[in-house]
Scaffold this active site. Structure first.
Site, PDB file in Angstrom:
ATOM      1  N   GLU A   1      85.104  63.139  58.146  1.00 31.48           N
ATOM      2  CA  GLU A   1      86.555  63.185  58.321  1.00 31.48           C
ATOM      3  C   GLU A   1      87.212  62.147  57.427  1.00 31.48           C
ATOM      4  OE1 GLU A   1      87.986  63.162  62.400  1.00 31.48           O
ATOM      5  OE2 GLU A   1      89.691  61.938  61.799  1.00 31.48           O
TER       6      GLU A   1
ATOM      7  N   GLU B   1      84.119  59.619  66.870  1.00 30.62           N
ATOM      8  CA  GLU B   1      84.548  58.271  66.513  1.00 30.62           C
ATOM      9  C   GLU B   1      84.333  57.309  67.679  1.00 30.62           C
ATOM     10  OE1 GLU B   1      88.568  58.349  65.021  1.00 30.62           O
ATOM     11  OE2 GLU B   1      87.933  59.052  63.047  1.00 30.62           O
TER      12      GLU B   1
END
Length: 374
Positions: free
Chosen positions: A299, A207
């Site tokens: 995710e 991320e």
């Protein structure tokens, strides 16, 4: 999507590979495109012998890439990107559905032969994402030890015929270039060790956040060649700006990627969402971006972006219906037994050996198991 609360519970070391498993009845693959051949018994996972090594890390067996008959890997073979889709060896679009581990340092005993067997045979999942944090007590503290844990998870999952996403879990700091040397070292070693496998996908930056797309693209274009030098054919997943939101969480959108894509082939771009926080804006972005970009949801959660709080199963269902219609693969966070509502197992489950059925599951766990099995 944003930073999850850091867990401070101590854990024991990840279980080493266990030989002599009980026989496992393996159902047919559950990706959205097929009914596989009849189920058979999974083989006991083994570690092949090879050139002399300086560590005891496992190396892939020459025949360890196919998986048991009827398993996802046996049915679909080596995956590749075709257009905006992930496609199987026959060139047919396939939607992989699975689970992401939590950080290996936080829940080291939740990925083991029993839990992965349950994921494959009871949940009927297609893949597992192995989340190896780089900071927060992760890889940077013990590169050899965490690399070994990743290797063990890959070997165990491969014996079951599961696909594996190896996740270089960058989160804090958010600029992946600050971990560029670590990424190159890790992927050079692990990609070489598992290059013979057809079931491994590489996620190079979980991320990215607080950094522009140009910097993320530069990082990707330096790390991908390292992987390709050892493993020229596997799919690589590239994180996007704003906690892998295609920039939405930082005021941008997918056009920064479509206008300046990574200079590499056989790649997909990741999108992460948490259903209680991310709704119409994010779903519209995914629907629009999927027309021109190969996307993979590596995710997501059914809660808020903190990874905790009440589950919004209505929003999660809307999300998963959208991903199904677009044939975008997904992994839910997380295959663990922590105190947060994102954990799919009840507290204490990972200390035992029973990971099957619904009695061991939380609300989010029962939801995603039912969805994957459907």
């Amino acid at each position: 999507m944003h930073r999850r609360a850091v867990l401070t519970s101590a854990g024991v070391a990840l279980a080493a590979l266990v030989t002599g498993w009980a026989a496992l009845a393996v159902p047919t693959a559950n990706a959205e495109t097929e009914a596989g051949p009849p189920a058979v018994t999974a083989p006991t996972p083994t570690t092949a012998t090879g050139p002399p090594a300086t560590t005891d890390r496992p190396t892939p067996a020459a025949d360890a890439t196919e998986g048991p008959a009827g398993s996802p890997v046996a049915v679909h073979g080596r995956l590749r990107v075709c257009g905006v889709h992930l496609c199987d060896q026959a060139g047919e679009p396939v939607q992989l559905r699975g689970m992401s581990s939590h950080g290996l340092q936080f829940f080291p005993n939740c990925l083991n032969p029993d839990s992965l067997a349950a994921l494959r045979t009871d949940w009927r999942a297609d893949f597992v994402r192995v989340a190896m944090y780089v900071q927060e007590g992760g890889f940077e503290t013990d590169p050899a030890g965490f690399t070994r844990r990743v290797d063990e998870a890959v070997v165990t999952a491969s014996a079951l015929g599961l696909y594996v996403v190896v996740d270089f879990h960058l989160l804090t700091p958010g600029d992946p270039n600050l971990n560029l040397d670590r990424a190159k070292s890790f992927f050079a070693e692990v990609a070489a060790r598992h290059a013979a496998r057809t079931n491994v996908l590489w996620e190079i930056a979980n991320e990215p956040n607080g950094v522009g797309w140009a910097a993320i693209k530069s990082y990707a274009e330096q790390v991908i060649p390292v992987i390709r030098a050892a493993d020229p054919d596997s799919v690589v997943l590239v994180g996007t700006r704003g906690f892998s939101s295609l920039g939405v969480s930082e005021g941008a959108d997918e056009t920064e990627v479509t206008d300046d894509p990574v200079d590499a082939t056989n790649i997909m771009y990741t999108f992460h969402f948490y259903a209680a926080s991310h709704r119409d804006l994010q779903r519209a972005t995914v629907a629009r971006a999927a027309r021109s970009l190969p996307l993979f949801v590596s995710e997501f959660g059914t809660q808020t972006f903190t990874g905790d709080g009440p589950n919004d199963l209505d929003s999660a269902t809307t999300w998963l219906d959208l991903l199904k219609s677009l044939k975008i693969g997904y992994a839910m966070w997380s295959y663990s037994d922590g105190p947060e509502s994102n954990s799919v197992f009840r507290r204490g489950t990972c200390a035992g050996t029973d990971f099957t059925g619904t009695a061991v599951l939380t609300e989010s766990g029962a939801f995603i198991r039912s969805r994957i099995r459907s």
